[in-house]
Design an enzyme around this catalytic site. Structure first.
Site, short mmCIF file in Angstrom:
data_model
loop_
_atom_site.label_atom_id
_atom_site.label_comp_id
_atom_site.label_asym_id
_atom_site.label_seq_id
_atom_site.Cartn_x
_atom_site.Cartn_y
_atom_site.Cartn_z
N TYR A 1 -11.39 -1.20 0.13
CA TYR A 1 -11.41 -0.99 1.46
C TYR A 1 -10.31 -0.07 2.10
O TYR A 1 -10.23 0.58 2.88
CB TYR A 1 -11.53 -2.29 2.48
CG TYR A 1 -10.24 -3.09 2.90
CD1 TYR A 1 -9.81 -3.70 2.12
CD2 TYR A 1 -9.88 -2.81 4.14
CE1 TYR A 1 -8.46 -4.58 2.34
CE2 TYR A 1 -8.65 -3.40 4.55
CZ TYR A 1 -8.00 -4.17 3.56
OH TYR A 1 -6.82 -4.69 4.14
N ARG A 2 -9.32 -0.27 1.13
CA ARG A 2 -7.77 0.50 1.47
C ARG A 2 -6.92 0.46 0.09
O ARG A 2 -7.31 -0.35 -0.82
CB ARG A 2 -7.16 -0.52 2.41
CG ARG A 2 -5.96 -0.35 3.02
CD ARG A 2 -5.59 -1.37 3.83
NE ARG A 2 -4.11 -1.51 4.38
CZ ARG A 2 -3.74 -2.50 5.16
NH1 ARG A 2 -4.35 -3.46 5.50
NH2 ARG A 2 -2.56 -2.24 5.87
N TYR B 1 0.78 -1.37 -0.10
CA TYR B 1 0.05 -0.25 -0.02
C TYR B 1 0.53 1.28 -0.18
O TYR B 1 0.24 2.28 0.06
CB TYR B 1 -1.06 0.02 1.13
CG TYR B 1 -2.01 -1.12 1.32
CD1 TYR B 1 -2.99 -1.22 0.21
CD2 TYR B 1 -1.88 -2.12 2.03
CE1 TYR B 1 -3.95 -2.26 0.28
CE2 TYR B 1 -2.50 -3.55 2.11
CZ TYR B 1 -3.65 -3.51 1.13
OH TYR B 1 -4.53 -4.42 1.04
C1 LIG Z 1 3.27 -10.31 2.02
C2 LIG Z 1 2.13 -9.31 2.70
C3 LIG Z 1 1.25 -9.47 3.64
C4 LIG Z 1 0.33 -8.59 4.14
N1 LIG Z 1 -0.65 -9.24 5.24
C5 LIG Z 1 -1.61 -8.49 5.44
C6 LIG Z 1 -2.63 -8.78 6.30
O1 LIG Z 1 -2.74 -10.09 6.59
N2 LIG Z 1 -3.38 -8.03 6.93
C7 LIG Z 1 -3.14 -6.68 6.62
O2 LIG Z 1 -4.18 -5.98 7.19
N3 LIG Z 1 -2.23 -6.11 5.81
C8 LIG Z 1 -1.53 -6.98 5.22
N4 LIG Z 1 -0.42 -6.53 4.52
C9 LIG Z 1 -0.10 -5.06 4.16
C10 LIG Z 1 0.73 -4.27 5.33
O3 LIG Z 1 1.87 -4.79 4.78
C11 LIG Z 1 0.38 -4.44 6.67
O4 LIG Z 1 -1.17 -4.02 6.99
C12 LIG Z 1 1.00 -3.63 7.59
O5 LIG Z 1 0.95 -4.12 9.07
C13 LIG Z 1 0.92 -2.23 7.60
O6 LIG Z 1 2.12 -1.46 7.87
P1 LIG Z 1 2.14 -0.92 9.70
O7 LIG Z 1 1.33 -1.73 10.52
O8 LIG Z 1 3.43 -0.82 9.91
O9 LIG Z 1 1.49 0.54 9.33
P2 LIG Z 1 2.17 1.75 9.01
O10 LIG Z 1 2.89 1.93 7.81
O11 LIG Z 1 2.68 2.43 10.17
O12 LIG Z 1 0.74 2.78 9.00
C14 LIG Z 1 -0.15 2.55 7.72
C15 LIG Z 1 -0.69 3.93 7.60
O13 LIG Z 1 -1.48 4.25 8.44
C16 LIG Z 1 -1.35 5.81 8.84
N5 LIG Z 1 -1.04 5.91 10.18
C17 LIG Z 1 -0.19 5.17 10.63
N6 LIG Z 1 0.22 5.58 11.98
C18 LIG Z 1 -0.56 6.46 12.14
C19 LIG Z 1 -0.82 7.47 13.21
N7 LIG Z 1 0.11 7.43 14.26
N8 LIG Z 1 -1.65 8.51 13.17
C20 LIG Z 1 -2.16 8.66 12.03
N9 LIG Z 1 -2.20 7.87 10.91
C21 LIG Z 1 -1.10 6.83 10.99
C22 LIG Z 1 -0.52 6.25 7.60
O14 LIG Z 1 -1.22 6.90 6.60
C23 LIG Z 1 0.21 5.02 7.39
O15 LIG Z 1 0.76 5.06 6.01
C24 LIG Z 1 0.31 -7.36 3.91
C25 LIG Z 1 1.53 -6.92 3.01
C26 LIG Z 1 2.38 -7.85 2.35
C27 LIG Z 1 3.04 -7.47 1.47
#
Ligand SMILES: Cc1cc2nc3c(=O)[nH]c(=O)nc-3n(C[C@H](O)[C@H](O)[C@H](O)COP(=O)(O)OP(=O)(O)OC[C@H]3O[C@@H](n4cnc5c(N)ncnc54)[C@H](O)[C@@H]3O)c2cc1C
Length: 525
Positions: free
Chosen positions: A469-470, A92
């Site tokens: 959804y995203r 994303y």
């Molecule tokens: C192989 C693979 C598997 C995956 N599996 C899943 C899965 O099972 N389920 C799923 O949901 N996703 C999945 N993902 C997508 C994603 O990698 C995950 O959701 C991951 O947990 C999101 O990154 P993060 O938790 O570090 O969020 P961040 O990158 O920290 O945050 C995501 C976004 O939320 C907002 N944000 C973050 N923190 C704040 C804050 N404190 N205040 C305001 N806004 C904020 C920002 O816009 C940010 O860009 C997958 C991706 C890959 C490549």
């Protein structure tokens, strides 16, 4: 001097702002673009050039007070800041901001699990808590609860929840299980939602979601109205019995029947977790790569899919779910579940012990009991070159919708030369269809085709009433534009809220298509 600057900001103003930020967080925690560490804020997986979302700097506060100060400075100097928690939003956009030049507000240093209440089963966490850290914390303290994690085990509890992410235990709808939020607003003030707004309300803050008056936590998710600094989360008690299982389906058309049979089991909470129906190639990527089956580009033909299914003992679709609870209840529910799925022609049902050496089943089992792992990243090897973007439309949990989406999306993938690699994550009454669009990022033509395919899919889906959804940074505006009933009333309201809460427009401009008043996607992309 920085080679990248926020849009419309002079180098003098930028230097004054970053200088003031240094005084708050300390020199090492303001990373300018001459510092090699800035590369860690690039989106290295999307189909568009990295330069289109390159940050001008990153600033890493270590406390809520520092976040407040940084936000005040950003507002004073009119510097756009893009909040991330752990910044692992792969598929994303990763840690990168929506447009080049924004300063990343990196909250990773704030990584405390502040509290786990074992009587009431909740935790309060800071933004930088990664799933793997949270899991280790629970194990280290021998706490009788499970966490629920995404398949990206590196990801973070807060970032994933704020982006409406999902996991695979019975607590897989992360936002549903979130309760209580602390937010820094754009003037630097600090607000707690729900019961947390009561001066002595801390005890009820993480147990009652709604407080008094409008329920507003959702406003701070997939938005740019504030910077979230704490969230409460409900935790799933470790169940006395856990029974994961797999249903292997022999034909692509079985997607219809498995979805129809599942729905009543979900609505009646016989199957409580986020169940998934996964297409062959998603699972096959754990064992093999495309190049072992085909040279040159283009999707694999059906006969090759059959060969792969046979070689690795996989179905054309593979369904996974689990039962949780008292052993007697699990056993009773198992009788219902087994007879339901057994009635699908050719379906094979496996329990954990039946596929001990199967890495694709094994990592699903671990996810269904909240154990972070990285096995799903095998997908990155399918074509090589690491490019991946997720297309993720929602529909009712019905067989007809599943089949319609599957055919529509596969057709578009094939038109642009890609394999269909998808899964359905089935919630209570809806399903998230996740297409993992894999491409070689070092091949310009393939990247362009992936981008075009995605853009077409958004329109095809919207024409059928399916919205995502995203999404990935580069498609936020296009998708926001599809939620346009009543002359775009929803987006207009979001922009008005944005203007009221953040009149200077400094918080994550463009997140989910929400731009400050007077700015438009066209002037920013
Ligand atoms: C192989 C693979 C598997 C995956 N599996 C899943 C899965 O099972 N389920 C799923 O949901 N996703 C999945 N993902 C997508 C994603 O990698 C995950 O959701 C991951 O947990 C999101 O990154 P993060 O938790 O570090 O969020 P961040 O990158 O920290 O945050 C995501 C976004 O939320 C907002 N944000 C973050 N923190 C704040 C804050 N404190 N205040 C305001 N806004 C904020 C920002 O816009 C940010 O860009 C997958 C991706 C890959 C490549």
């Amino acid at each position: 001097m920085n080679s990248i600057l926020p849009k419309g900001v002079s180098k003098e103003r930028f230097a004054a702002a970053t200088g003031a930020m240094r005084k708050v967080v300390g020199d090492p925690w303001v990373i300018l673009d001459e510092n090699p560490l800035i590369a860690g804020y690039m989106d290295t997986y999307s189909a568009a050039p990295e330069s289109s979302t390159a940050a001008s700097a990153a600033v890493c506060p270590g406390s809520v007070e520092e976040v407040q100060e940084i936000v005040r400075i950003a507002r004073q100097y009119r510097i756009p800041i893009w909040s991330i928690s752990t910044g692992k939003n792969f598929a994303y956009g990763g840690p990168a901001p929506r447009t080049a030049g924004q300063v990343v507000l990196d909250l990773r240093r704030m990584n405390r699990v502040i509290e786990v209440n074992t009587d009431l089963g909740y935790a309060i966490v800071e933004p930088g808590v990664a799933y793997v850290d949270f899991y280790n914390y629970m194990k280290r303290h021998k706490l009788p609860y499970w966490i629920d994690c995404a398949a990206n085990g590196m990801g973070g509890v807060m970032g994933n929840t704020l982006d409406h992410g999902v996991g695979y235990t019975a607590y897989g709808d992360h936002l549903l299980m979130q309760c209580g939020m602390e937010v820094v607003l754009s003037d630097g003030s600090l607000m707690r939602t729900g019961m947390g707004a009561l001066p002595n309300g801390a005890a009820s803050w993480p147990v009652y979601k709604y407080g008094y008056g409008p329920y507003i936590d959702g406003l701070f998710t997939q938005s740019n109205f504030g910077v979230v600094t704490k969230i409460g989360l409900w935790l799933m008690p470790e169940p006395p019995a856990f029974r994961p299982f797999m249903v292997q389906l022999q034909n692509e058309d079985d997607l219809y029947e498995v979805t129809e049979k599942l729905r009543p089991l979900k609505i009646n909470m016989i199957i409580p977790n986020a169940a998934i129906t996964v297409h062959l190639l998603w699972e096959a990527s754990v064992y093999t790569t495309k190049h072992e089956w085909k040279t040159g580009s283009g999707p694999l033909p059906q006969r090759t899919l059959r060969q792969i299914a046979e070689k690795f003992n996989l179905g054309m679709w593979n369904f996974y779910a689990a039962l949780y609870g008292l052993p007697e209840v699990v056993e009773a529910n198992w009788q219902i579940v087994e007879s339901t799925f057994r009635s699908i022609k050719g379906a094979k049902i496996y329990r954990e012990a039946d596929r001990k050496d199967d890495p694709s089943f094994n990592y699903r089992v671990r996810l269904m009991r909240g154990e972070p792992n990285l096995t799903e990243f095998s997908l990155m090897n399918w074509v090589g070159g690491g490019g991946h973007i997720n297309f993720s439309p929602i529909s009712p949990a019905s067989g007809a919708d599943a089949m319609k989406q599957f055919h529509m999306i596969r057709k578009a993938c094939e038109k642009y030369g890609f394999d269909y690699i998808g899964e359905f994550v089935i919630g209570w009454r809806e399903q998230h269809h996740i297409l993992m669009l894999m491409f070689n990022r070092y091949d310009a033509d393939e990247s362009r085709r992936a981008h075009d395919c995605f853009a077409q899919l958004i329109n095809d889906a919207a024409a059928e009433g399916y919205g995502e959804y995203r999404t990935n940074l580069h498609f936020m505006d296009q998708i926001a534009g599809t939620y346009n009933a009543n002359d775009g009333a929803l987006l207009r309201m979001q922009r008005r809220i944005k203007h009221a809460l953040d009149p200077a427009g400094i918080l994550s401009p463009g997140k989910n298509g929400i731009w400050p008043l007077g700015e438009s996607p066209e002037t920013n992309s």
